[in-house]
Every structure is written in C-alpha cells, then in structure tokens.
Design a protein around this motif. Structure first.
Motif, PDB file in Angstrom:
ATOM      1  N   ALA A 135       1.058  -1.134  -0.169  1.00  0.00           N
ATOM      2  CA  ALA A 135       0.074   0.069   0.107  1.00  0.00           C
ATOM      3  C   ALA A 135       0.972   1.213   0.125  1.00  0.00           C
ATOM      4  O   ALA A 135       1.851   1.453   0.833  1.00  0.00           O
ATOM      5  CB  ALA A 135      -1.011  -0.012   1.297  1.00  0.00           C
ATOM      6  N   SER A 136       0.630   2.082  -0.910  1.00  0.00           N
ATOM      7  CA  SER A 136       1.618   3.187  -1.150  1.00  0.00           C
ATOM      8  C   SER A 136       0.831   4.621  -1.172  1.00  0.00           C
ATOM      9  O   SER A 136      -0.296   4.656  -1.591  1.00  0.00           O
ATOM     10  CB  SER A 136       2.467   2.962  -2.248  1.00  0.00           C
ATOM     11  N   PHE A 137       1.429   5.602  -0.745  1.00  0.00           N
ATOM     12  CA  PHE A 137       0.701   6.997  -0.959  1.00  0.00           C
ATOM     13  C   PHE A 137       0.949   7.596  -2.351  1.00  0.00           C
ATOM     14  O   PHE A 137       2.334   7.422  -2.704  1.00  0.00           O
ATOM     15  CB  PHE A 137       1.074   8.027   0.111  1.00  0.00           C
ATOM     16  N   ASN A 138       0.040   8.224  -2.910  1.00  0.00           N
ATOM     17  CA  ASN A 138       0.393   9.095  -4.235  1.00  0.00           C
ATOM     18  C   ASN A 138       1.411  10.194  -3.683  1.00  0.00           C
ATOM     19  O   ASN A 138       2.257  10.503  -4.537  1.00  0.00           O
ATOM     20  CB  ASN A 138      -0.638   9.670  -4.803  1.00  0.00           C
ATOM     21  N   GLU A 139       1.119  10.815  -2.601  1.00  0.00           N
ATOM     22  CA  GLU A 139       2.037  12.220  -2.198  1.00  0.00           C
ATOM     23  C   GLU A 139       2.501  11.452  -1.046  1.00  0.00           C
ATOM     24  O   GLU A 139       2.026  11.048   0.130  1.00  0.00           O
ATOM     25  CB  GLU A 139       1.292  13.092  -2.154  1.00  0.00           C
ATOM     26  N   LYS A 140       3.962  11.957  -0.736  1.00  0.00           N
ATOM     27  CA  LYS A 140       4.599  11.776   0.625  1.00  0.00           C
ATOM     28  C   LYS A 140       4.506  12.819   1.717  1.00  0.00           C
ATOM     29  O   LYS A 140       4.876  12.536   3.011  1.00  0.00           O
ATOM     30  CB  LYS A 140       6.105  11.448   0.468  1.00  0.00           C
ATOM     31  N   VAL A 141       3.903  14.003   1.360  1.00  0.00           N
ATOM     32  CA  VAL A 141       3.788  15.130   2.462  1.00  0.00           C
ATOM     33  C   VAL A 141       2.385  15.581   1.738  1.00  0.00           C
ATOM     34  O   VAL A 141       2.262  15.872   0.600  1.00  0.00           O
ATOM     35  CB  VAL A 141       4.765  16.034   2.055  1.00  0.00           C
ATOM     36  N   HIS A 142       1.503  15.808   2.800  1.00  0.00           N
ATOM     37  CA  HIS A 142       0.268  16.523   2.612  1.00  0.00           C
ATOM     38  C   HIS A 142       0.328  17.896   3.571  1.00  0.00           C
ATOM     39  O   HIS A 142       0.109  17.658   4.665  1.00  0.00           O
ATOM     40  CB  HIS A 142      -0.879  15.450   2.954  1.00  0.00           C
ATOM     41  N   ILE A 143       0.053  18.983   2.926  1.00  0.00           N
ATOM     42  CA  ILE A 143       0.097  20.083   3.408  1.00  0.00           C
ATOM     43  C   ILE A 143      -1.267  20.812   3.544  1.00  0.00           C
ATOM     44  O   ILE A 143      -1.925  20.730   2.528  1.00  0.00           O
ATOM     45  CB  ILE A 143       1.060  21.267   3.005  1.00  0.00           C
ATOM     46  N   PHE A 144      -1.815  20.738   4.809  1.00  0.00           N
ATOM     47  CA  PHE A 144      -3.263  21.384   4.842  1.00  0.00           C
ATOM     48  C   PHE A 144      -2.790  23.013   5.440  1.00  0.00           C
ATOM     49  O   PHE A 144      -2.806  23.311   6.440  1.00  0.00           O
ATOM     50  CB  PHE A 144      -4.056  20.589   6.254  1.00  0.00           C
ATOM     51  N   SER A 145      -3.058  23.734   4.266  1.00  0.00           N
ATOM     52  CA  SER A 145      -2.756  25.175   4.493  1.00  0.00           C
ATOM     53  C   SER A 145      -3.979  25.848   5.047  1.00  0.00           C
ATOM     54  O   SER A 145      -3.892  27.104   5.379  1.00  0.00           O
ATOM     55  CB  SER A 145      -2.444  25.811   3.077  1.00  0.00           C
ATOM     56  N   ASP A 146      -5.111  25.267   5.300  1.00  0.00           N
ATOM     57  CA  ASP A 146      -6.322  25.742   6.102  1.00  0.00           C
ATOM     58  C   ASP A 146      -6.863  24.563   6.740  1.00  0.00           C
ATOM     59  O   ASP A 146      -6.343  23.468   6.980  1.00  0.00           O
ATOM     60  CB  ASP A 146      -7.478  26.333   5.114  1.00  0.00           C
ATOM     61  N   GLY A 147      -7.797  24.744   7.282  1.00  0.00           N
ATOM     62  CA  GLY A 147      -8.486  23.620   8.127  1.00  0.00           C
ATOM     63  C   GLY A 147      -9.383  22.584   7.393  1.00  0.00           C
ATOM     64  O   GLY A 147     -10.155  22.044   7.990  1.00  0.00           O
ATOM     65  N   GLU A 148      -9.506  22.702   6.007  1.00  0.00           N
ATOM     66  CA  GLU A 148     -10.515  22.015   5.203  1.00  0.00           C
ATOM     67  C   GLU A 148      -9.587  20.690   5.137  1.00  0.00           C
ATOM     68  O   GLU A 148      -8.600  20.383   5.224  1.00  0.00           O
ATOM     69  CB  GLU A 148     -10.741  22.647   3.965  1.00  0.00           C
ATOM     70  N   PRO A 149     -10.713  19.589   5.086  1.00  0.00           N
ATOM     71  CA  PRO A 149     -10.470  18.340   5.014  1.00  0.00           C
ATOM     72  C   PRO A 149      -9.765  18.092   3.579  1.00  0.00           C
ATOM     73  O   PRO A 149     -10.173  18.689   2.716  1.00  0.00           O
ATOM     74  CB  PRO A 149     -11.828  17.424   5.013  1.00  0.00           C
ATOM     75  N   GLN A 150      -9.019  17.047   3.350  1.00  0.00           N
ATOM     76  CA  GLN A 150      -8.361  16.757   2.166  1.00  0.00           C
ATOM     77  C   GLN A 150      -8.560  15.156   1.801  1.00  0.00           C
ATOM     78  O   GLN A 150      -8.677  14.367   2.884  1.00  0.00           O
ATOM     79  CB  GLN A 150      -7.046  17.267   2.086  1.00  0.00           C
ATOM     80  N   LYS A 151      -8.741  14.927   0.574  1.00  0.00           N
ATOM     81  CA  LYS A 151      -8.863  13.593   0.115  1.00  0.00           C
ATOM     82  C   LYS A 151      -7.197  13.111  -0.098  1.00  0.00           C
ATOM     83  O   LYS A 151      -6.463  13.592  -0.465  1.00  0.00           O
ATOM     84  CB  LYS A 151      -9.520  13.230  -1.112  1.00  0.00           C
ATOM     85  N   ILE A 152      -6.961  11.725   0.618  1.00  0.00           N
ATOM     86  CA  ILE A 152      -5.762  11.244   0.627  1.00  0.00           C
ATOM     87  C   ILE A 152      -5.788   9.777  -0.160  1.00  0.00           C
ATOM     88  O   ILE A 152      -6.377   9.026   0.412  1.00  0.00           O
ATOM     89  CB  ILE A 152      -5.106  11.096   2.047  1.00  0.00           C
ATOM     90  N   ALA A 153      -5.107   9.543  -1.187  1.00  0.00           N
ATOM     91  CA  ALA A 153      -5.270   8.441  -1.997  1.00  0.00           C
ATOM     92  C   ALA A 153      -4.225   7.386  -1.617  1.00  0.00           C
ATOM     93  O   ALA A 153      -3.012   7.794  -1.455  1.00  0.00           O
ATOM     94  CB  ALA A 153      -5.259   8.845  -3.320  1.00  0.00           C
ATOM     95  N   ILE A 154      -4.524   6.154  -1.599  1.00  0.00           N
ATOM     96  CA  ILE A 154      -3.667   5.285  -1.354  1.00  0.00           C
ATOM     97  C   ILE A 154      -3.845   3.927  -2.397  1.00  0.00           C
ATOM     98  O   ILE A 154      -4.954   3.487  -2.629  1.00  0.00           O
ATOM     99  CB  ILE A 154      -3.807   4.331   0.232  1.00  0.00           C
TER     100      ILE A 154
END
Length: 838
Positions: free
Chosen positions: A504-523
């Motif tokens: 199982a691997s992430f598409n991105e190795k760093v996820h920056i939340f520049s505001d308080g909004e949720p983000q989708k993280i793909a695996i």
C-alpha cells in the motif's frame, strides 16, 4: 479507528539484483585473461569515502593490466548526495548509488566493499565526521575488510595529513585507513569477524596528483623521491580498449552524480605516495611481494600446471585446457591456506565452466513470490564442448530439494526440465541488510555481523548443479532468477523476489493542510498474489480525523491495483505527524509499499519499505497562483508547491518566451539549472526581462563549477563553496521587517527548527550592492555567512537567489520552509498596509 502518535523509525526492505543474474558468456580472450589472473596471487585494496570517489583508472589498471585481485572500499553508500537523474534521496539514493558502484566494478573488474558509515551529508572536518560516524565502529569495519580481503597493497584516495582542507568524509577515510594498516596486524585489536585472523599488508600509498599540490607548477617542483609513477594507459588488444577507456566506462556508471566520462588513449601517469610499510626498492608497486603460486604451501605444482595452460591455450578450442585445469582444481582442493584455496577454487571453477561452454540456469516462472507459495523453476544445462560432462543432480537451497538426473551433456545438446518448489515460511523478505534495523545519523545498525561490508544481501534462493567432468565432480551454485522477453530490449533478467502479499503506497509523501479544510488522501493497494481479500485502514496521529474508518479490498489477480481514497481532517491547531496504511488479510497485517527503480545503467530494483506519509496543518498564506518551474538537476519542489495550492507548470525550453512568461505570477529555477541546462544562456535575457517587467524570478542553488551563463542574476553575484552543514545552526534574521520575511507570513527564527541534513549550500560570497542579504548563519567556529538568501529589485520585479536547501526541506514537510518559500513567491504582490497574519 487506529491511531499512531509518532513513528520513530521504519526500516527499509530492499530486493537486490545480484551480480550473477545476467549470466556471463566469456569469449576466448576473456578466458585467457582469467587464466592470467588465476596465475597471479596478489591483491590491492583502494579506500575512499563515497561512491564516485574511486579512481577507476587505477582500479582498472590493477585488475586488467597487473591481473591483481582489486577491490574498492567505499566507507559510505552516498546517501547524503544529490541525485541528477531522478527523485531518489537519502536511503533510496544509497540503494541507487550502491548499484552504480556494482555496475562500475563489473566493467573495471574490481570487487566492492562498504562499512556501516552513513553518508549524513557534507562535513567540513574529520573531527565532526568521526564523531557522528562513531569512529571506533567504522575503524573496526575497515580493519575487518583488510583482514578478510588480505590486500598486499592498500591505496588511499585522499590525504590523511590535511584535516579541514576538504570534505571531512574524504580525510576521515584516509585517516582510518592509515590507522587500520597497523591495527590489522595487532592481536589485541578485535573486530566483528568470526575468523578474525591478523593480516599485515606490505605497503600503504596515497594516490596523489598535482591537484593535491595546488597547481601543476607546484607539483613539477616537488620532491618525488617518495612517489611511484605508474603508466595506466595500457591498450588491451583482446578488448579493443585502452585502460583509460575502460575506466571511463566504469566512471560513467555514476550517473546520479553526473560523472559521465569520455575515454582517452595513450600513455597516462598516476602517482602513488608511499606512506607505510616496506618502500619498494625498484619503485614497483608489487616489488618484494611474491605473487606466484609459490607463496602458498603446495602451490608450486599448481603454478607449473597453470603456466602450461596459459602457454598452450588454444583460442579456437578452449576446452583443450580442461584436463590440466581439472588437475589444478584437485590440487587447489588440498591447499592448507584457506584464503587462497577459496579464492582460487572460485576462479578455476568459473574458468572450467567457461572453457567447456557450460551454461547453467535456474529461472522462476514469476518475478516475485510470497511465503508458503509454490513456484515452478525451469532449469537449463548445456555443454558446448567435446569434453565428457555429466549433470549428476540439482539441489534447491535452502529447502535441500534434490533432483537426481545423471544426464550426459553431449556437445551442444540442450537439456531442459523443471521443478516445483515451495517457498519456506521462515525466509526473510529480501531486503538491504544495512537498512533492516534502526540506525543513527552516522551509522547503520547491522545485527548479523556476517553481512557487514557486503554490497548486497545474499539471495537465499539458490540452485546447486553438481557436474561431473570425466570423473571429477564440481558444484556450481546459481541464484534463481526471472527472465522474460521485452519487445524492445529483448531478453531481460530480474531478481526472483520474496515479497509481502500486498503493498500500500501513498500518491504523495507529504500532505500540507494550508487551512482547516479536509483533504482526500489516495492510497494505492497492489497485490503480489491472487485472491487478496481484506480491509485497508488509515492510521493517523491523535486529533486528526479520518473517514471512512476502513475500506474493504478484493484483488483477484496478482499485480492488480486499486486506488482508495480517505478523507482526512486536521485538528484546529497547527500540527504535524505521520500517517500509515494497514492492510489486514486473514488476521495478518501488512504495512509496506513497493517502490520500483528502473534505470538503464543498473539492474531493475524493487524496494519494499514501510509505507508512510507526513501530514502538516500549517496556517500559511500566499499570494499569486500560477507558477512556472524550470527543472535543473531534478527535485520534488513542484510537487511540494502544489501541496499548498499553487498551480505549477513545468516549463520546457520552448515555453520560455516573453509572451508565455508574462502569464506566470512567479518563475522558479530548479536546483543546478544553471549548471545542467545548456540552452539556458539563450533564454536568460527573457527571464531577466520578465523580472524587469514586474515578475518574480527565484533561482535555487547552483555550483560555481560549469555555470552556463556569465551572470546568474540581473546584477553580478559570485557563487562560492560556502555552505552551512549543521541543520541546527543558529539563523539570524538581518532585516526582520523586509517584505520577504514579513508578508504574507511572518518568518521567525523558529521557522528554521526541524530542518534536515543542512541549512544550505553553495552560497554567493560577494554580490552587487543592489542585492540585500536577509539571513545570517554559520557552522561552528566559522565566520558568518550572509549569502543564503539574496533579493534584489530589478525594474518593476524581484530577483531572488537562494542557497537554502529547499529541495530537501519541502519534501521532508518542514513547515518553516513552506512559509518562507510562499513568501518568496508572494513578493511584490502583498498589500503591506493590511495587518500582518502570523
């Protein structure tokens, strides 16, 4: 829902491609050279700090001209360097550079060794290096290699007498070798070796040149009574290459460091400065060293036989040498000297096989398998000579599955059959031993002492072929491999790998939340065997929310992939941490990802490592949206900028025109763009005009060597080798009220906390008065350096030059680096009358 607070260390698992996977098919010329090497009992060990430090001209000379057993001891695997051909850094770069060294040795004929020292980055003094490395342990590794390899001659690449004048790793390698020369013969000094037998090398040299004297003029004037000169320009008729041409081919394998080399011809001189041992009276490296078979008890008769083989070798019928080679083989088996016995048995077995045209191969029906799985192994054996040869039996290791055959291998008749084998449940996943356990900044942790110094982890899956040569049985061991036909490349070999059932691997190795909004993280979930059913869970730090809690997976075919998304919500406050996936299958948990490294100059690499990504909730403000990026040596900065919401367009040469540039809010030059892009001199004027018309241009670090333009900036600045290697060095903000340090994010000293490996490198050391220096920093006991971040108003726009190592900090998710880079992109776009947002 499972949570993780912090992961201190996750070891890598790596699948190595060993030397023997692509079978050697020697020519008559190769066989004759092997006979000459078999008749030479002498060895040379070359010592330096990193991959690409070695002098391939000298290694090739000793191996191919002198016929000595030659090896390179690289104290590190080069993990701390830069990568000019791809995104791999740190551990993955160490894997790449290890393979580049092995590729180089396959060309120049040398062997390869390492210590447990970790390349932690540039070091300015050996005191720092040896403290971070743990001098005592690295010294033990160097002594152990000397005692195991037993070199007659040791050659240092660097000078041990001038600490502080060059890279601390370089000087340290020479200092450790100088000390180890005596310790290797000291009975009171113990290493990790089980057979820790003493060894005394005959002499130690330093591979000097005019460069170490400052100039050719100084070198020509210097006293050379303590120097040996060696002409390494030999032409090898049976290869059709000069020694220097072979060395250049070897050197050119270091592609990740940009060391492509053009071959030369003609006489060339290398110099060796005598340091320790017995000075050679005739100024010959091996003077006074017995390199004939008479140096071992019982060797004279062997030498006589092999001299006859060499003298009477028939290039049109190499198999005519087999009877005498068999006689020598039987005598070598009786030698009391285990060192030379084992070395020469290996050589003569390869020679006997080569002279008979014997081809042995064990090929799996699949490139990978899992524990407790059944695999079919196709076996091929063929004798391409008239010498009577019989295949007695084959044996699969480590299962000890024996298949009796007793097949007469008649000339040029291929014999093929297959075996079904089960993969034992107690085998390891194939992995790089030096990354298996948590280490320190400067040292790898290797629990199995038998592996220390090896370039790769030995494969556990092997096939023994017991071949009878007219009454003399000889065992040949081959790694089980996988091969297939590629429509473009033809026959392609890969390792036979033992992998986890699923990755199982992430598409991105760093996820920056520049505001308080949720983000989708793909695996991405990938199966390594058929019929994988279970569920995927995403583990997050405390106070981070994830939805859904788990997702069912059903992968019916081997190699099938599925992309699964989770929604992650950050906490209200600023925070950072690690996230990791868990795939649960029938009560077992799998947490690994599969990384494939595919470069033409090294064997295909599959790397399995614990899967993780960094999440950072950062209150970051930015101005502008559309960013142009001009790649240089290659970095992950564009991906990082997209993480904070920028639209990044990677520009080709054709895109760098006045009309197209005016569309961008800022343009960023990738690392070493002014070193690597030959066409940059043609569009530099467009970039500077873009700034003059109101644009923002950011130039990241370049080296002072091979700059493609006269002036990197619109005003003069002089690049230097100034750098700050301590990632924790104090940073002084010279002008805290400058727009770049104040808007839209306020930059404080705390924003330089958590930086990795270094502050920056190759700072300018002088610049035009139009530039303003914003930061001051220095390593311990050094003068302050102000050149890490320079900004200049040029026309209506802004030009920024920075040697700060954003290419390391942004992929590592360092919050302060993101804030500072956002400010650089925002300069000139801020309404500074608005209240400042921290």
């Amino acid at each position: 829902m499972k949570k993780i607070v912090i992961i201190l260390f996750l070891s890598l698992i790596y699948i190595p491609l060993t030397h023997s996977q692509i079978p050697k098919k020697p020519t008559s010329g190769d066989l004759f050279e092997s006979i000459q090497k078999l008749n030479f009992l002498g060895s040379v060990l070359y010592v330096a700090a990193h991959p690409d430090d070695e002098n391939t001209r000298l290694i090739s000379y000793f191996s191919n001209d002198v016929k000595a057993r030659t090896a390179y001891l690289s104290l590190t695997r080069g993990d701390g360097g830069q990568n000019l051909i791809g995104p791999e850094i740190r551990e993955l770069l160490g894997v790449l550079r290890t393979q580049e060294l092995l590729a180089a040795r396959r060309i120049d004929g040398g062997e390869q060794f390492f210590t447990r020292a970790n390349d932690f980055g540039y070091s300015k003094h050996p005191d720092e290096t040896l403290h971070i490395w743990n001098k005592d342990e690295v010294l033990k590794d160097v002594v152990a290699v000397i005692r195991k390899f037993k070199p007659d001659v040791i050659v240092n690449r660097f000078n041990h007498k001038n600490p502080g004048s060059t890279h601390g790793h370089h000087t340290s390698s020479a200092m450790l070798s100088f000390e180890a020369f005596d310790l290797a013969n000291d009975a009171s000094y113990k290493t990790h070796l089980e057979n820790d037998n003493l060894w005394s090398a005959k002499r130690l040299f330093f591979n000097t040149s005019w460069w170490f004297y400052g100039s050719e003029e100084n070198f020509n004037k210097a006293d050379k009574s303590n120097l040996l000169s060696v002409d390494i320009g030999t032409y090898y008729a049976h290869k059709g290459l000069s020694n220097s041409e072979i060395a250049s081919l070897s050197r050119s394998q270091h592609q990740s460091q940009g060391f492509g080399s053009t071959g030369t011809r003609g006489s060339q001189t290398e110099y060796l400065e005598f340091l320790k041992g017995d000075f050679p009276k005739n100024k010959n490296v091996f003077d006074g060293i017995n390199t004939t078979w008479s140096r071992v008890e019982g060797g004279v008769e062997i030498g006589n036989i092999l001299s006859k083989v060499e003298k009477e070798f028939d290039f049109n019928n190499p198999s005519a040498s087999i009877p005498n080679l068999i006689k020598a083989y039987k005598l070598i088996l009786k030698l009391k000297d285990e060192h030379w016995k084992q070395l020469k048995l290996k050589e003569i077995k390869q020679l006997i096989a080569g002279c008979s045209g014997l081809y042995l191969e064990a090929v799996s029906n699949s490139a990978s398998t899992t524990l407790n799985q059944k695999n079919n192994i196709k076996i091929e054996a063929i004798n391409r000579s008239n010498f009577p040869i019989t295949l007695k039996y084959v044996s699969v290791k480590p299962q000890n599955i024996v298949e009796n055959k007793d097949i007469a291998l008649n000339n040029n008749e291929a014999h093929k059959f297959s075996l079904d084998i089960d993969i034992p449940s107690n085998l390891h996943y194939t992995y790089p031993y030096w990354l298996d356990k948590k280490g320190t900044l400067g040292m790898y942790n290797v629990e199995d002492s038998k592996l220390i110094s090896l370039p790769e982890t030995p494969s556990e899956m092997k096939m023994d072929f017991v071949i009878d040569f007219n009454g003399t049985p000889i065992t040949f061991q081959k790694n089980i491999v996988y091969k297939f036909n590629d429509p473009v490349k033809g026959e392609v070999y890969k390792p036979f790998e033992i992998l986890p059932k699923v990755s199982a691997s992430f598409n991105e190795k760093v996820h920056i939340f520049s505001d308080g909004e949720p983000q989708k993280i793909a695996i991405k979930v990938k199966s390594v065997e058929d019929n994988i059913k279970g569920k995927l869970i995403l583990c997050t730090p405390n106070n981070w929310k994830v939805s859904p809690e788990s997702v069912a997976i059903n992968l019916t075919q081997k190699g099938q992939e599925e992309l699964i998304e989770f929604v992650v919500t950050p906490p209200n406050e600023q925070a950072e941490g690690l996230i990791a996936p868990i795939v649960e299958i029938e009560g077992a948990s799998f947490t690994n990802e599969l990384i494939e490294m595919d470069y033409n100059h090294i064997p295909f690499q599959s790397i399995v490592m614990p899967s993780e990504a960094k999440v950072v909730h950062l209150n970051i403000q930015k101005k502008g949206q559309l960013i142009g990026y001009i790649q240089g040596a290659g970095d992950m900065v564009p991906t990082s900028l997209r993480q904070i919401g920028y639209t990044v367009v990677e520009l080709s040469d054709d895109d760098i025109t006045p009309d197209k540039l005016q569309n961008f809010d800022a343009v960023v030059m990738g690392i070493r763009a002014y070193n690597t892009n030959d066409r940059i001199k043609f569009y530099q004027k467009h970039l500077h005009n873009y700034v003059s018309n109101g644009g923002t241009l950011i130039a990241q670090y370049n080296t002072s060597h091979r700059v493609k333009v006269d002036n990197v900036g619109p005003y003069p600045l002089q690049l230097s080798r100034d750098r700050v290697t301590d990632e924790n060095a104090k940073v002084e903000i010279i002008n805290p009220n400058h727009e770049l340090l104040s808007y839209p994010n306020k930059i404080n000293a705390s924003d330089f906390d958590g930086w990795v490996q270094e502050r920056g490198l190759y700072f300018p050391n002088s610049w035009d008065s139009n530039y303003e220096a914003l930061l001051r920093m220095n390593d311990k006991n050094e003068t302050p350096k102000d050149g890490s971040l320079l900004v200049a108003k040029y026309g209506e726009g802004n030009f920024i030059y920075t040697g700060l190592s954003f290419f390391r900090e942004l992929p590592a998710g360092v919050p302060g680096a993101y804030k500072l880079f956002a400010n650089m992109l925002s300069i000139g776009k801020n309404n500074i009358d608005k209240p400042l947002k921290n």
